[in-house]
Design an enzyme around this catalytic site. Structure first.
Site, PDB file in Angstrom:
ATOM      1  N   CYS A 110       0.811  -1.218   0.000  1.00  0.00           N
ATOM      2  CA  CYS A 110       0.000   0.000   0.000  1.00  0.00           C
ATOM      3  C   CYS A 110       0.848   1.273   0.000  1.00  0.00           C
ATOM      4  O   CYS A 110       0.565   2.216  -0.758  1.00  0.00           O
ATOM      5  CB  CYS A 110      -0.955   0.001   1.192  1.00  0.00           C
ATOM      6  SG  CYS A 110      -0.183  -0.427   2.765  1.00  0.00           S
ATOM      7  N   HIS A 163      -2.798   6.346   4.582  1.00  0.00           N
ATOM      8  CA  HIS A 163      -1.376   6.519   4.864  1.00  0.00           C
ATOM      9  C   HIS A 163      -0.908   7.877   4.333  1.00  0.00           C
ATOM     10  O   HIS A 163      -1.338   8.316   3.259  1.00  0.00           O
ATOM     11  CB  HIS A 163      -0.548   5.432   4.171  1.00  0.00           C
ATOM     12  CG  HIS A 163      -0.773   4.050   4.692  1.00  0.00           C
ATOM     13  ND1 HIS A 163      -1.403   3.767   5.882  1.00  0.00           N
ATOM     14  CD2 HIS A 163      -0.398   2.840   4.164  1.00  0.00           C
ATOM     15  CE1 HIS A 163      -1.423   2.458   6.065  1.00  0.00           C
ATOM     16  NE2 HIS A 163      -0.837   1.880   5.044  1.00  0.00           N
TER      17      HIS A 163
END
Length: 341
Positions: A132, A245
């Site tokens: 990710c 994130h």
């Protein structure tokens, strides 16, 4: 109506698996028949897809007969065991685990960056979905690398607890609630308290002092950008955020570009949304990226300490673009360009 495909989602009951179902529905993927697969303890559960309740079946070697595309988010061990079985049954696997990413015979794909790599799926019948934190960084950096080349990347990440899974989401919730009620919080998922804290520790530590997560960013970025000469160093940090994130990315380019030129380049880049007006306090936020598929980029500014340096702040929803959406995008290209008659 175009050609329809039989699709299986392995790990369907997990957070990413659930999001994969949502993405397949949102993006109107051409599904003929959908098979939901998970561990034996989840078999019999029903999940909703396009208004229907579909029962979950146990994931086995025999699960993929008649399946065209298998989208996996069942963990590395399950992918190592079942992806080859799926491929032998004629199913093309898009795998979200780390199991196959660095296999030289398996393409590692971010559709906005290297969709042409999907053509190599025929080698093993498997396509790997990157980590990710890698995905959102290369979406932002690929246009720069194509334009002027990148010499070196220094990245520090601020990663949401959802990257660890539902138990970590629950732990942050429970610890925060406990501390606000003056109760000693309990640690179960992480080695230290995550509420009101930052942990510079994602995945296991390796002999070189880096974590496995940090080295994933190094190795995967080079593979996706097809350039082993790029110098990359990473520090990955878990922060008390539920979703999305964030990354501070410092780039040394091989040729000069101004911040204005980089901003214009990224404004035209696929999958990127530039949010960059500090005078109005506009910059990418985790809470704004959550639920979105675009990678948000801001704080674009010249690094005045080196020649050809630029700084970026990059934010993306780790469950969507960092996992489920990227996998479904790969499946879309696979179905359209390689599996259709």
């Amino acid at each position: 109506m175009g050609e329809l495909f039989n699709v299986a989602v392995a790990g369907a009951t997990g957070a990413v698996g659930n999001q994969m179902l949502a993405c397949l529905e949102e993006r109107e993927f051409p599904v003929k028949d959908l098979k939901l697969l998970a561990t034996a303890r989840s078999a019999g559960r029903k999940l909703r897809f396009r208004g229907a309740q579909i029962p979950v079946e146990e994931l086995t070697d025999a699960s993929f007969k008649g399946v065209d595309i298998g989208i996996f988010s069942a963990g590395g061990a399950a992918s190592l065991k079942f992806a080859p079985a799926a491929a032998r049954a004629g199913c093309v696997v898009v795998d979200n685990s780390a199991a196959w990413r660095m296999d030289p015979d398996v393409p590692l794909v971010v559709p906005e960056v290297n969709p042409q790599a999907i053509a190599r799926y025929t080698s093993k019948g498997i396509i790997a979905n990157p980590n990710c934190s890698t995905i959102q960084m290369v979406v932002a950096l690929a246009p720069i690398h194509r334009k002027v080349g990148i010499r070196r990347i220094v990245v520090s990440t601020y990663q949401a607890v959802s990257g660890t899974g539902k138990k970590a989401i629950d732990e942050l919730h429970d610890q925060t609630k406990a501390m606000l009620n003056f109760i000693e919080p309990k640690e179960r998922v992480y080695p230290h308290r995550i509420a009101f804290n930052c942990l510079p520790h994602i995945d296991i530590f390796l002999e070189n002092g880096y974590t496995k997560e940090e080295m994933k960013m190094v190795d995967e970025t080079r593979k996706i950008l097809e350039d082993d000469t790029i110098g990359i160093t990473a520090t990955t940090v878990r922060v008390p955020v539920f979703f999305s994130h964030s990354e501070s990315v410092n780039v040394e380019m091989r040729q000069p570009m101004t911040a204005r030129e980089v901003r214009a380049l990224l404004e035209a880049a696929p999958g990127v949304k530039v949010v960059d007006d500090p005078s109005q306090n506009l910059y990418p936020l985790a809470i704004d990226a959550a639920g979105q598929d675009e990678t948000l980029v801001g704080r674009i500014r010249t690094d005045e300490s080196i020649a050809n340096g630029i700084n970026l702040w990059v934010v993306s929803d780790n469950i969507r673009k960092g996992a489920a959406t990227n996998a479904v995008q790969i499946a879309e290209i696979l179905a359209r360009d390689y599996l259709s008659d």
